[in-house]
Design a protein around this motif. Structure first.
Motif, PDB file in Angstrom:
ATOM      1  N   UNK A  75       0.835  -1.206   0.000  1.00 23.28           N
ATOM      2  CA  UNK A  75       0.000   0.000   0.000  1.00 23.28           C
ATOM      3  C   UNK A  75       0.868   1.253   0.000  1.00 23.28           C
ATOM      4  N   UNK A  76       1.906   1.242   0.821  1.00 21.76           N
ATOM      5  CA  UNK A  76       2.775   2.413   0.953  1.00 21.76           C
ATOM      6  C   UNK A  76       3.482   2.731  -0.361  1.00 21.76           C
ATOM      7  N   UNK A  77       4.074   1.716  -0.993  1.00 17.04           N
ATOM      8  CA  UNK A  77       4.847   1.974  -2.210  1.00 17.04           C
ATOM      9  C   UNK A  77       3.959   2.296  -3.407  1.00 17.04           C
ATOM     10  N   UNK A  78       2.774   1.700  -3.464  1.00 18.69           N
ATOM     11  CA  UNK A  78       1.842   2.078  -4.527  1.00 18.69           C
ATOM     12  C   UNK A  78       1.435   3.539  -4.361  1.00 18.69           C
ATOM     13  N   UNK A  79       1.126   3.943  -3.115  1.00 15.88           N
ATOM     14  CA  UNK A  79       0.778   5.333  -2.848  1.00 15.88           C
ATOM     15  C   UNK A  79       1.927   6.275  -3.166  1.00 15.88           C
ATOM     16  N   UNK A  80       3.148   5.898  -2.779  1.00 17.93           N
ATOM     17  CA  UNK A  80       4.320   6.733  -3.062  1.00 17.93           C
ATOM     18  C   UNK A  80       4.547   6.858  -4.564  1.00 17.93           C
ATOM     19  N   UNK A  81       4.367   5.755  -5.284  1.00 14.49           N
ATOM     20  CA  UNK A  81       4.544   5.786  -6.740  1.00 14.49           C
ATOM     21  C   UNK A  81       3.516   6.701  -7.396  1.00 14.49           C
ATOM     22  N   UNK A  82       2.291   6.687  -6.883  1.00 18.01           N
ATOM     23  CA  UNK A  82       1.255   7.550  -7.455  1.00 18.01           C
ATOM     24  C   UNK A  82       1.580   9.021  -7.217  1.00 18.01           C
ATOM     25  N   UNK A  83       2.026   9.367  -6.009  1.00 20.85           N
ATOM     26  CA  UNK A  83       2.388  10.753  -5.710  1.00 20.85           C
ATOM     27  C   UNK A  83       3.568  11.198  -6.582  1.00 20.85           C
ATOM     28  N   UNK A  84       4.553  10.308  -6.753  1.00 20.16           N
ATOM     29  CA  UNK A  84       5.702  10.647  -7.599  1.00 20.16           C
ATOM     30  C   UNK A  84       5.277  10.799  -9.053  1.00 20.16           C
ATOM     31  N   UNK A  85       4.318   9.983  -9.500  1.00 23.53           N
ATOM     32  CA  UNK A  85       3.824  10.095 -10.875  1.00 23.53           C
ATOM     33  C   UNK A  85       3.172  11.457 -11.101  1.00 23.53           C
ATOM     34  N   UNK A  86       2.358  11.913 -10.140  1.00 25.60           N
ATOM     35  CA  UNK A  86       1.755  13.239 -10.255  1.00 25.60           C
ATOM     36  C   UNK A  86       2.851  14.307 -10.316  1.00 25.60           C
ATOM     37  N   UNK A  87       3.879  14.148  -9.477  1.00 27.99           N
ATOM     38  CA  UNK A  87       4.973  15.106  -9.469  1.00 27.99           C
ATOM     39  C   UNK A  87       5.714  15.160 -10.791  1.00 27.99           C
ATOM     40  N   UNK A  88       6.051  13.993 -11.344  1.00 26.95           N
ATOM     41  CA  UNK A  88       6.769  13.947 -12.617  1.00 26.95           C
ATOM     42  C   UNK A  88       5.911  14.485 -13.752  1.00 26.95           C
ATOM     43  N   UNK A 122      -7.399   8.650  -5.050  1.00 25.82           N
ATOM     44  CA  UNK A 122      -6.176   7.851  -4.985  1.00 25.82           C
ATOM     45  C   UNK A 122      -5.110   8.507  -4.123  1.00 25.82           C
ATOM     46  N   UNK A 123      -5.036   9.847  -4.142  1.00 23.36           N
ATOM     47  CA  UNK A 123      -4.055  10.538  -3.307  1.00 23.36           C
ATOM     48  C   UNK A 123      -4.249  10.189  -1.839  1.00 23.36           C
ATOM     49  N   UNK A 124      -5.495  10.046  -1.406  1.00 24.48           N
ATOM     50  CA  UNK A 124      -5.789   9.690  -0.013  1.00 24.48           C
ATOM     51  C   UNK A 124      -5.963   8.200   0.188  1.00 24.48           C
ATOM     52  N   UNK A 125      -6.632   7.538  -0.776  1.00 26.96           N
ATOM     53  CA  UNK A 125      -6.924   6.118  -0.610  1.00 26.96           C
ATOM     54  C   UNK A 125      -5.683   5.251  -0.551  1.00 26.96           C
ATOM     55  N   UNK A 126      -4.599   5.676  -1.231  1.00 24.03           N
ATOM     56  CA  UNK A 126      -3.361   4.897  -1.247  1.00 24.03           C
ATOM     57  C   UNK A 126      -2.364   5.370  -0.191  1.00 24.03           C
ATOM     58  N   UNK A 127      -2.822   6.217   0.716  1.00 22.24           N
ATOM     59  CA  UNK A 127      -1.947   6.721   1.770  1.00 22.24           C
ATOM     60  C   UNK A 127      -2.283   6.035   3.093  1.00 22.24           C
ATOM     61  N   UNK A 128      -1.463   5.100   3.546  1.00 25.84           N
ATOM     62  CA  UNK A 128      -1.782   4.372   4.791  1.00 25.84           C
ATOM     63  C   UNK A 128      -1.768   5.257   6.026  1.00 25.84           C
TER      64      UNK A 128
END
Length: 212
Positions: A75-88, A122-128
């Protein structure tokens, strides 16, 4: 649940909601680039995610995820990947697409309502950390004699409504500055700043370790 408990929880929630985080960064990016309706769609996504996390906490699934290193890491890494994707994506739009879209303010929303809703969800749902917030505070604010499920949902409702109220104010503030924020130079600068911020949040989430 007494009034003092509800007020104390509301105060703790307000400080959490109003502190800088991915939600505020997403709203700051959405209002000038996609418009007020899309920003409210972001908020609807936040709202949905809180109830999902609240339900998982009530059902005990969040406890299982927190106690399972593998499930928590996924859950943590999927959420982190999504946040990084938005950033990139934001950085790409700021520094690469500017060559093909020089200085014209967007005439149409850059993000559909459905897409904006999914961004918020997704920004919140994937954030543990949301589940950890509920799991940490629920026992402190739910008296022993109260019905745990009903009381937990009351707290989720308070958190959700404070979130909606706070970001409504933020959205309306950005909307008042619409003329300034719609300039091409401002939007490129905002996308660049948002990209850096989201990458920072993504890296921070990836490095996050629960205490205990």
């Amino acid at each position: 649940m007494g009034l003092s408990n509800l007020l104390a929880f509301a105060l703790a929630t307000f400080f959490l909601v109003s502190s800088p985080g991915p939600n505020g960064a997403l709203i700051a990016r959405t209002v000038p680039t996609s418009g007020v309706p899309a920003a409210f769609a972001n908020v609807a996504g936040f709202f949905t995610a809180f109830w999902v996390h609240g339900t998982l906490s009530v059902l005990g699934l969040s406890v299982i995820i927190m106690q399972s290193a593998t499930a928590f890491a996924i859950v943590k890494y999927v959420g982190a990947a999504y946040l990084c994707w938005i950033g990139l994506k934001s950085l790409y739009e700021a520094f690469v697409q500017k060559r093909t879209l020089p200085d014209a303010p967007p005439a149409r929303p850059a993000r559909s309502l459905r897409g904006a809703y999914l961004d918020g969800l997704l920004t919140n749902g994937l954030n543990p950390k949301v589940s950890m917030f509920y799991l940490a505070l629920f026992p402190q604010f739910i008296p022993a004699g109260d019905h745990p499920v009903a009381s937990a949902y009351v707290l989720v409702a308070i958190h959700s409504l404070i979130n909606v109220a706070w970001f409504t104010v933020v959205i309306l503030l950005f909307a008042r500055l619409a003329t300034f924020t719609r300039s091409g130079g401002f939007q490129r600068g905002l996308k660049g700043a948002t990209g850096v911020v989201f990458l920072g949040f993504g890296v921070n989430l990836a490095r996050f370790r629960p205490v205990g």
